[in-house]
Design an enzyme around this catalytic site. Sequence first.
Site, mmCIF file in Angstrom:
data_model
loop_
_atom_site.group_PDB
_atom_site.id
_atom_site.type_symbol
_atom_site.label_atom_id
_atom_site.label_comp_id
_atom_site.label_asym_id
_atom_site.label_seq_id
_atom_site.Cartn_x
_atom_site.Cartn_y
_atom_site.Cartn_z
ATOM 1 N N SER A 64 8.529 3.981 -0.220
ATOM 2 C CA SER A 64 7.357 3.262 -0.701
ATOM 3 C C SER A 64 7.141 3.536 -2.186
ATOM 4 O O SER A 64 6.824 2.623 -2.964
ATOM 5 C CB SER A 64 6.126 3.692 0.099
ATOM 6 O OG SER A 64 4.999 2.960 -0.306
ATOM 7 N N SER A 74 0.863 -1.172 0.000
ATOM 8 C CA SER A 74 0.000 0.000 0.000
ATOM 9 C C SER A 74 0.902 1.225 0.000
ATOM 10 O O SER A 74 1.925 1.244 0.704
ATOM 11 C CB SER A 74 -0.905 -0.009 1.237
ATOM 12 O OG SER A 74 -1.808 1.075 1.159
ATOM 13 N N GLU A 75 0.565 2.247 -0.789
ATOM 14 C CA GLU A 75 1.567 3.278 -1.076
ATOM 15 C C GLU A 75 1.943 4.146 0.117
ATOM 16 O O GLU A 75 2.912 4.883 0.057
ATOM 17 C CB GLU A 75 1.171 4.138 -2.276
ATOM 18 C CG GLU A 75 -0.198 4.749 -2.250
ATOM 19 C CD GLU A 75 -1.195 3.949 -3.088
ATOM 20 O OE1 GLU A 75 -1.191 2.707 -2.990
ATOM 21 O OE2 GLU A 75 -1.986 4.568 -3.827
ATOM 22 N N ASN A 76 1.186 4.056 1.221
ATOM 23 C CA ASN A 76 1.590 4.808 2.405
ATOM 24 C C ASN A 76 2.621 4.059 3.247
ATOM 25 O O ASN A 76 2.682 4.233 4.466
ATOM 26 C CB ASN A 76 0.363 5.180 3.258
ATOM 27 C CG ASN A 76 -0.437 3.979 3.702
ATOM 28 O OD1 ASN A 76 -0.619 3.030 2.948
ATOM 29 N ND2 ASN A 76 -0.909 4.004 4.933
ATOM 30 N N GLY A 77 3.439 3.244 2.612
ATOM 31 C CA GLY A 77 4.584 2.658 3.293
ATOM 32 C C GLY A 77 4.361 1.290 3.886
ATOM 33 O O GLY A 77 5.068 0.883 4.812
#
Lengths: 227, 218
Positions: free
Chosen positions: B94, B52-55
Amino acid sequence: MIDKTVQSMADAMAGIKDGSTVLLAGFGSVGQPNALIDGLIEQGAKDLTVAANNAGSGHVGLARLMELGRVRKIVCSFPRSSDPVVFETLYRAGKIELEIVPQGTIAERIRAAGAGVPAFFTATGVGTKMAVGKEHREIDGRTYILENALYGDVGLVEAWEADRWGNLTYKLAGRNFNPIVAMASKLTIVQTQHVVGLGDIHPDHVHTPGIFVDRVLHIPYGDPGGF
Amino acid sequence: MSDSAFTPFNRVQMAQRAAADIPEGWYVNLGIGIPTLVADHVPLDREVIFHSENGILGMGPAPAKDAIEPWLINAGKQYITLRQGGSICHHADSFAMIRGGHLDLCVLGAFQVADNGDIANWATSENDTAPAVGGAMDLAAGAKRLWVIMDHTTKDGTSKLVNKCSYPLTAESCVKRVYTNLATLDVTDRGFVVLGMAPGLTLENLQARTDAKLHLPA
């Protein structure tokens, strides 16, 4: 003895000038330095450029700062958060400038600023309206566009733990933009859930080394909630 | 042309079809909407690592209501769990996973896909006042392969598989496969190649609902 901890919000916010670019960490409300945003509202600086992932929600925090007419420009990837009423009203009335940036490009522009890289080429946005007016270059057969670093005069950060040298840890998804905002800002101000003794954070476990941090304010804010 | 009876795939079947094509070991980012459902149809013993792109790397299913960790959300700002072996990184790392070509697959929704692989999925007008792009352009341009899950047509029957996108582009020439409620198609040098269709649907009927020219596998 180095001691980056400050004892009051007024001390944390001292010296923030009108016209500053403020980098604001946080994703949703997780890892977002809400107390520092309230402190900035209280402090009074205006004509600000604010870079954040979202453009505020409801009538609190960043949305409140905008509602008070203190933000000239927003740089973000996703202005439509859960309740973007303040941003949308100001934007439609032509009272705030918007720069939309792909989320990875905004993250890399901030990281680049912290690393002394003034600009970089990326494939993200090529062939889209993000590329209009930007320098294009073909490298090894692929086209890229040039994106500039995004420097902060001020960076607002929420940490989980901090020591007096400014070494920081973050909790889970609360890390998000915080480490790069700390790197990219001339004045990095941290609100931390916990202040710990020097050496209490194992060197292997420091997420942000203190060199990137200027001021630390102890705010036991509690869990995030409400996005 | 008679329109013989056929049964379109529903949302869950669309997600199941994509999930069935993801092999063990892939690192995968799922966009919001139907793509998010794909994770529910990858069995846990087939180790696919969701990003998920928030890390977040190693995202697991949604938590039980009494086991929510308020510091763990995904890019859609929903509460999630981390699988054993999961990890956290900051936003630039990320997106380095995305932009550096480390993700094996990204699955996104879309408004339109063109037969050269162009995708439009972030704005429905050049004049959209404040469009929200999020990480879509990074994912489309950066992942090793991009699949799209979307309805074959709009509600009024307009084809979403087109010769040229009329909506603002998210990225050029990057979609490799499309799962719709009517068909599965690869995007190739020849254009759209039909890999499968909803039960009862003929190629003629599918073509009648599709602006772009359809091809059969060579």
